[in-house]
Design an enzyme around this catalytic site. Structure first.
Site, PDB file in Angstrom:
ATOM      1  N   SER A   1     -63.202  15.454 -21.458  1.00 15.72           N
ATOM      2  CA  SER A   1     -61.589  14.879 -21.030  1.00 15.72           C
ATOM      3  C   SER A   1     -60.787  15.689 -20.443  1.00 15.72           C
ATOM      4  O   SER A   1     -59.905  15.563 -19.849  1.00 15.72           O
ATOM      5  CB  SER A   1     -60.816  14.523 -22.607  1.00 15.72           C
ATOM      6  OG  SER A   1     -61.971  13.087 -23.025  1.00 15.72           O
TER       7      SER A   1
ATOM      8  N   ASP B   1     -59.816   6.726 -21.172  1.00 13.21           N
ATOM      9  CA  ASP B   1     -60.638   8.063 -22.450  1.00 13.21           C
ATOM     10  C   ASP B   1     -61.270   7.159 -23.548  1.00 13.21           C
ATOM     11  O   ASP B   1     -59.541   7.324 -24.865  1.00 13.21           O
ATOM     12  CB  ASP B   1     -60.520   8.494 -22.294  1.00 13.21           C
ATOM     13  CG  ASP B   1     -60.823   9.869 -23.138  1.00 13.21           C
ATOM     14  OD1 ASP B   1     -61.607   9.713 -23.684  1.00 13.21           O
ATOM     15  OD2 ASP B   1     -60.651  11.395 -22.829  1.00 13.21           O
TER      16      ASP B   1
ATOM     17  N   HIS C   1     -55.047  15.661 -27.799  1.00  6.27           N
ATOM     18  CA  HIS C   1     -54.968  15.081 -26.027  1.00  6.27           C
ATOM     19  C   HIS C   1     -53.951  14.334 -25.538  1.00  6.27           C
ATOM     20  O   HIS C   1     -53.347  14.449 -24.718  1.00  6.27           O
ATOM     21  CB  HIS C   1     -55.757  13.625 -26.547  1.00  6.27           C
ATOM     22  CG  HIS C   1     -57.205  13.130 -26.446  1.00  6.27           C
ATOM     23  ND1 HIS C   1     -57.772  13.075 -25.555  1.00  6.27           N
ATOM     24  CD2 HIS C   1     -58.480  13.829 -26.825  1.00  6.27           C
ATOM     25  CE1 HIS C   1     -58.862  13.683 -24.879  1.00  6.27           C
ATOM     26  NE2 HIS C   1     -59.301  13.546 -26.442  1.00  6.27           N
TER      27      HIS C   1
ATOM     28  N   GLY D   1     -65.993  18.631 -22.579  1.00  2.00           N
ATOM     29  CA  GLY D   1     -64.807  19.584 -21.491  1.00  2.00           C
ATOM     30  C   GLY D   1     -64.879  18.204 -20.651  1.00  2.00           C
ATOM     31  O   GLY D   1     -64.195  18.002 -19.564  1.00  2.00           O
TER      32      GLY D   1
ATOM     33  N   THR E   1     -58.340   4.704 -25.682  1.00  2.00           N
ATOM     34  CA  THR E   1     -59.716   3.258 -26.041  1.00  2.00           C
ATOM     35  C   THR E   1     -59.617   3.280 -27.429  1.00  2.00           C
ATOM     36  O   THR E   1     -59.743   2.463 -28.293  1.00  2.00           O
ATOM     37  CB  THR E   1     -60.193   3.253 -25.564  1.00  2.00           C
ATOM     38  OG1 THR E   1     -61.707   3.912 -26.072  1.00  2.00           O
ATOM     39  CG2 THR E   1     -60.263   2.275 -23.997  1.00  2.00           C
TER      40      THR E   1
END
Length: 173
Positions: free
Chosen positions: A14, A82, A48, A12, A33
């Site tokens: 992110s 992230d 995401h 959890g 990244t």
């Protein structure tokens, strides 16, 4: 404020980082990244992207993280990175120890001087047994040392487990 959010895979971290960025009320730039080199990683990236608001900026940078942070950080802005461990993996896979050290040192040197809000996400990999392979042991060691150095430079450090945040340092969420 500089924030470091640590946690294991699917912990959890992110989601929490994205919630903090949204709650900041600031314009957000997401700095990814990862290098989606296979189908499974492509699916993770897609998830995401679907979660993020359309008005967030996006910069994809697998190696030169400090340069991007210095260029993008500003008062009244939020940068969400992230993640640090994917960035570290990208550098490690170059098999260029000098580049890895330069990029790590550049990141650590710039963190305390960056204006605005910074949220760094990273995988906590050092909670299990010592890995068997030399490369994996090196990665876990490098990640652990990086986390210690980054945590020292952040005002808030959070560990996420099962979607629940545990404040290790700094103010409550």
């Amino acid at each position: 404020m500089r924030n470091l959010i640590l946690g294991g895979a699917r912990s959890g971290k992110s989601r929490l980082a994205e919630q903090l960025a949204s709650a900041s009320g600031l314009p957000v730039t997401y700095i990814a990244t990862s290098q989606p080199l296979d189908g499974e990683m492509n699916e993770r990236v897609l998830l995401h992207r679907q979660r993020r608001p359309d008005d967030w900026g996006l910069i994809e940078e697998p190696l030169a993280l400090a340069a991007v942070l210095r260029a993008e950080a500003a008062e009244g802005r939020c940068l969400l990175v992230d993640c640090l461990t994917l960035w570290l993996t990208n550098l490690l896979m170059l098999e260029d120890d000098q580049r890895l050290a330069e990029e790590r040192d550049a990141l650590l040197a710039c963190l305390e001087q960056l204006p605005g809000t910074l949220i760094l996400v990273s995988n906590e990999t050092g909670l299990g047994v010592v890995p068997m392979g030399e490369l994996t042991r090196r990665y876990v060691d490098l990640a652990g040392w990086l986390h210690q150095a980054v945590a020292e430079r952040c005002q808030r450090v959070v560990l996420t487990v099962a979607g629940l945040p545990l404040i290790l340092k700094g103010p409550a969420l």
